[in-house]
Design a protein around this motif. Structure first.
Motif, short mmCIF file in Angstrom:
data_model
loop_
_atom_site.label_atom_id
_atom_site.label_comp_id
_atom_site.label_asym_id
_atom_site.label_seq_id
_atom_site.Cartn_x
_atom_site.Cartn_y
_atom_site.Cartn_z
N UNK A 646 0.48 -0.98 0.15
CA UNK A 646 0.23 -0.23 0.07
C UNK A 646 0.37 0.96 -0.08
N UNK A 647 0.95 1.86 -1.12
CA UNK A 647 1.70 2.86 -0.91
C UNK A 647 1.55 4.48 -0.37
N UNK A 648 0.16 4.19 0.27
CA UNK A 648 -0.39 5.75 0.56
C UNK A 648 1.15 5.74 1.70
N UNK A 649 -0.12 4.36 2.32
CA UNK A 649 0.48 4.09 3.59
C UNK A 649 1.58 3.92 3.69
N UNK A 650 2.48 3.31 3.26
CA UNK A 650 4.21 3.47 3.23
C UNK A 650 5.17 4.87 3.28
N UNK A 651 4.27 6.02 2.08
CA UNK A 651 4.99 7.47 1.95
C UNK A 651 4.46 8.00 3.71
N UNK A 652 3.03 7.80 4.00
CA UNK A 652 3.06 8.35 5.67
C UNK A 652 4.03 8.28 6.27
N UNK A 653 4.52 6.79 6.20
CA UNK A 653 5.32 6.15 7.63
C UNK A 653 7.02 6.79 6.84
N UNK A 654 7.43 6.81 5.77
CA UNK A 654 8.23 7.16 5.12
C UNK A 654 8.65 8.52 5.59
N UNK A 655 7.76 9.42 5.05
CA UNK A 655 7.85 10.92 5.18
C UNK A 655 7.60 11.34 6.88
N UNK A 656 6.95 10.79 7.99
CA UNK A 656 6.89 11.10 8.93
C UNK A 656 8.25 12.40 9.31
N UNK A 657 7.49 13.01 9.73
CA UNK A 657 8.57 13.99 10.11
C UNK A 657 9.27 14.05 11.53
N UNK A 658 8.36 14.21 12.65
CA UNK A 658 8.15 13.32 14.31
C UNK A 658 9.30 12.98 14.77
N UNK A 659 10.16 13.06 15.83
CA UNK A 659 10.78 11.93 15.94
C UNK A 659 10.06 11.02 17.05
N UNK A 660 10.67 9.41 16.85
CA UNK A 660 9.90 9.20 17.46
C UNK A 660 10.29 7.28 17.71
N UNK A 661 9.70 6.53 17.58
CA UNK A 661 10.30 5.20 17.40
C UNK A 661 11.59 4.92 15.69
N UNK A 662 10.79 5.44 14.72
CA UNK A 662 11.42 5.30 14.32
C UNK A 662 13.11 5.95 13.76
N UNK A 663 13.30 6.47 15.37
CA UNK A 663 14.48 7.73 15.09
C UNK A 663 15.46 7.34 16.52
N UNK A 664 14.95 5.60 16.82
CA UNK A 664 16.00 4.78 17.86
C UNK A 664 17.17 4.65 17.42
N UNK A 665 18.12 4.52 18.06
CA UNK A 665 19.34 3.77 18.03
C UNK A 665 19.77 2.97 18.71
N UNK A 666 20.85 2.49 18.60
CA UNK A 666 21.40 1.57 19.52
C UNK A 666 23.10 1.91 20.03
N UNK A 667 22.99 1.92 21.49
CA UNK A 667 24.39 2.71 22.24
C UNK A 667 25.07 2.13 21.61
N UNK A 668 25.95 2.28 21.47
CA UNK A 668 27.44 2.20 20.65
C UNK A 668 28.26 1.34 21.82
N UNK A 669 27.76 1.90 23.08
CA UNK A 669 28.50 1.24 23.96
C UNK A 669 27.84 -0.08 24.80
N UNK A 670 27.17 0.57 25.82
CA UNK A 670 26.01 -0.25 26.23
C UNK A 670 25.59 -1.67 25.75
N UNK A 671 24.79 -1.21 24.55
CA UNK A 671 23.50 -1.59 23.31
C UNK A 671 22.10 -1.35 23.79
N UNK A 672 22.20 -0.76 24.58
CA UNK A 672 20.76 0.44 25.35
C UNK A 672 19.85 1.16 23.94
N UNK A 673 18.86 1.62 24.14
CA UNK A 673 18.42 1.52 22.83
C UNK A 673 17.54 3.56 23.43
N UNK A 674 18.10 4.33 22.69
CA UNK A 674 17.23 5.01 22.79
C UNK A 674 17.05 5.96 21.69
N UNK A 675 16.41 7.00 22.35
CA UNK A 675 15.39 8.19 20.76
C UNK A 675 16.30 8.99 20.58
#
Length: 748
Positions: A646-675
């Motif tokens: 579904x392209x419409x759903x994908x486009x909304x998800x892809x272009x969402x400009x609000x930092x959230x769950x898709x702006x999580x990364x893993x700490x390079x040292x301890x491995x915990x997740x943070x936004x």
């Protein structure tokens, strides 16, 4: 007289004064003239000096200008040469990317052709008792294909026929086996069936040459993803193990010497991904069907023997076979749309010219391997009391040698040589029982006591001993390290394109347990992450269509583009956008463990991948979008699933400009997740070659520093103890300056 003299004296005195005044005035004028001349001379001298100085300055300036111009010209020439060099490199890289896409395009079309085609074999007893069934099969075959084609118009169809009779004592009047090979000309197969004579051999007994027919059917040129054999017969095969007639009614009570055992043939049908349907006419085949079912079903495969009891009603042949073929097509596409190993293993795939009965499980599971049978205990961990003891362990880690330098397209073929390894002693506690069992590994809780870290230890389901287990674990660690390196560059490109979405791979280490037996000596260990694990793709082309899957798919596509077609990262799974346990397919194949399917794995990814908005924003090009579109259309028709792509759903998800769950990364040292809440800060850090760590590790890094003396120059320099301890790396012995002289790098 006196008056005259006085007057004369006065006159003389006056003249004298006049002369003196005149002389003084003349001298003053001469002095002025001399001064003027001197001043004029000085002025001329100054003018000459100034002119000389100005000339010299002009000459110096001219010389400097010439030097600058020459330097500029040299710099320009150097810049031009460098730019031309960069242009050549960029041109070469783009050519590599184009060639890689062109190279796999034909393979993608082959995968799509295989996936969107159907192979049907009619395997029939052609003895006298089957005359009505033969006539009905000849009449109905084209109608069956036409009926199925009406429901699945995007598919291509081939049919074949295997007719069988029995061995005869004398000269055969007809062929024991009558075979029409696969063809898309259904009418020609229909004509072949019409020519069959329902004849019994010279020395008839009750069984027929079923084993010979099954062997012949297996030997046909199967090439489609959907494979179905319809077996129609009213007699069992030779061998008292397959019927209840007794030895007196069987010319070959132990089976014909040339026959392959039914048990072996049944397993071969399963392994080749061929679905088996049987039209039951009487009860004489019951014992045979029991053996067939026992060895055809099971072994982790989704296939079930499909038996339809029609008795003597041959008129029901057409609707039942039509239904069985439709069900076969639907079940194939359902397995393609699922991620579990059993479903994918049932799909046929040709690798290196050899037909293998499983996409998802190729090289992931060898049925001949001894498998572990561990008790799984699903309960929350007590981290301080895991297991029954504290164990010694050696922690092995990988580190990218390139530092802040990103690999170019031309360097990816040597990526494995871009990592160095280090090891450090530690102590751990491991849960007595694993808390979960996946498709490939058991997962157990582990706590690193020295580092105070909560971890998950993974052990393969297969019992691998000696060097195999070590190689297996280190291949996983290398794969994860490469994907982590790629993810950092991917994040920079997505953020620069205004896509506020990131991916992250957790750090994986390999722990060696010297006090454990060989079969448990090596385990991969990764951070314990709470949350719902989801699988977005596997290593053979399957992709989920739920939220988050399109980001994983675009990352996979991007890795193929970024490395010039040398590799692709697939089998993406994890919590949100933090991934683990990926698989890499490389151009060489088997470079990243046994799951590396090489080119075939790449082709299967693109055969089922439809570019989404993230792909388009990144400028990615699909090697053959038309082929992928045909695959998607076929899957839509087979599954009646309008939610796919579904392209419409994908486009909304892809272009969402609000930092959230898709702006999580893993700490390079301890491995915990943070936004990541400040994308500009993240990009600034990455441009400097720095990684972001969590607040706890950042504070520990600031606090846990010391000064050590350089082993070369003796100068003291700061060392971040927390960084090196968490990375498992040895502390540096040389200062930055001394290391730079030798072409090395260090870290504050």
């Amino acid at each position: 007289m006196a008056d005259d003299r006085d007057a004369l004296i006065k006159q003389l005195q006056a003249d004298l004064e006049t002369k003196k005044a005149t002389k003084a005035r003349r001298e003053e004028e001469d002095a002025k003239d001399a001064l003027i001349k001197k001043l004029q001379a000085d002025l001329e001298t100054k003018k000459a000096t100034k002119a000389r100085q100005e000339e010299e300055e002009r000459r110096r300036q001219a010389a400097r200008i010439r030097e600058l111009e020459e330097a500029n010209r040299a710099a320009y020439r150097a810049a031009y040469r460098e730019e031309a060099k960069d242009d050549r490199i960029r041109e070469l890289e783009e050519r590599l990317r184009t060639e890689s896409r062109t190279d796999i395009a034909s393979g993608i079309r082959g995968v799509v052709r295989q996936s969107t085609s159907v192979d049907l074999v009619a395997m029939m007893d052609c003895t006298a008792s089957m005359e009505s069934w033969i006539a009905e099969a000849a009449r109905a075959l084209c109608f069956i294909i036409g009926d199925v084609k009406e429901k699945f118009p995007a598919l291509a169809y081939r049919a074949a026929f295997v007719g069988y009779r029995d061995y005869n004592d004398g000269v055969m009047r007809v062929e024991r086996l009558s075979i029409a090979p696969f063809t898309s000309d259904i009418a020609s197969v229909q004509a072949h069936i019409k020519r069959q004579g329902a004849i019994t051999g010279d020395a008839p007994d009750e069984p027929e040459d079923v084993a010979g027919a099954m062997s012949a059917a297996l030997g046909l040129d199967w090439s489609s993803m959907t494979r179905l054999v319809i077996h129609v017969g009213d007699a069992p095969p030779h061998g008292v193990a397959y019927h209840n007639y007794g030895a007196s009614c069987d010319n070959f009570p132990h089976g014909h010497p040339d026959d392959t055992k039914i048990e072996t043939l049944a397993a071969s049908f399963r392994e080749h991904g061929i679905q088996y349907g049987f039209i039951k006419i009487n009860n004489s085949t019951d014992k045979f069907l029991g053996v067939l079912r026992e060895h055809y079903e099971g072994a982790g495969m989704p296939f079930k023997l499909n038996v339809v009891e029609l008795g003597g009603d041959y008129t029901a042949f057409q609707p039942n076979v039509s239904r069985m073929l439709k069900d076969s097509v639907t079940s194939t596409f359902k397995r393609m749309s699922r991620s579990d190993k059993a479903s994918m293993k049932a799909l046929p795939l040709a690798v290196g010219g050899k037909l293998i009965g499983g996409l998802g499980a190729i090289a992931e599971e060898d049925e001949e391997e001894e498998m572990r049978n561990l008790e799984v205990e699903k309960k929350p961990p007590n981290w301080d009391r895991l297991g029954d003891r504290v164990e010694r362990a050696v922690r092995h880690t990988y580190h990218f040698r390139g530092g802040d330098k990103a690999l170019s397209v031309l360097e990816w073929e040597e990526v494995n040589g871009s990592f160095s390894s280090s090891k450090s002693d530690t102590t751990v506690r491991i849960s007595k029982h694993p808390f979960d069992k996946g498709g490939m590994r058991y997962a157990s809780y582990l706590k690193d006591m020295d580092l105070d870290l909560k971890r998950v230890a993974k052990l393969p389901l297969e019992v691998l001993e000696g060097g195999r287990l070590e190689a297996y674990a280190k291949a996983d660690m290398c794969t994860q390290a490469v994907c982590k390196l790629l993810a950092k560059k991917f994040n920079m490109q997505t953020l620069e394109k205004g896509i506020n979405r990131m991916v992250s791979f957790i750090d994986v280490a390999v722990y060696e347990f010297p006090d454990r037996p060989d079969a448990e000596r090596w385990m991969t260990v990764e951070p314990y992450i709470e949350g719902e694990y989801k699988k977005f793709s596997n290593n053979s082309g399957w992709a989920s269509n739920e939220a988050g899957a399109e980001l994983a798919a675009s990352f996979s596509h991007w890795t193929h583009h970024e490395t010039g077609g040398f590799l692709i990262a697939v089998d993406i799974q994890g919590v949100g956008n933090v991934y683990t346990d990926p698989q890499i397919h490389s151009k060489r194949g088997a470079m990243f463990g046994e799951g590396d399917l090489g080119r075939k794995g790449v082709e299967h990814f693109f055969a089922t991948h439809t570019c989404n908005e993230v792909c388009r924003k990144l400028g990615l090009v699909h090697p053959d979008p038309e082929a992928a579109a045909r695959m998607e259309a076929a899957m839509r028709a087979a599954l009646d699933d309008t939610a796919i792509g579904e392209e419409e759903l994908i486009e909304v998800l892809a272009m969402d400009g609000t930092p959230g769950s898709d702006m999580q990364i893993c700490c390079e040292l301890c491995g915990c997740i943070f936004v990541v809440t400040d994308r500009d800060k993240y990009m600034s850090f990455r441009r400097q070659g720095k990684d972001l760590s969590c607040n706890t590790c950042r504070d520990n890094c600031r606090r846990d520093k010391t000064q050590v003396a350089c082993s070369e120059c003796g100068k003291r320099f700061p060392v971040n103890l927390h960084f090196y301890r968490m990375k498992g790396m040895d502390q540096p012995k040389k200062c930055r300056d001394c290391k730079a002289k030798r072409g090395g790098r260090t870290r504050d």
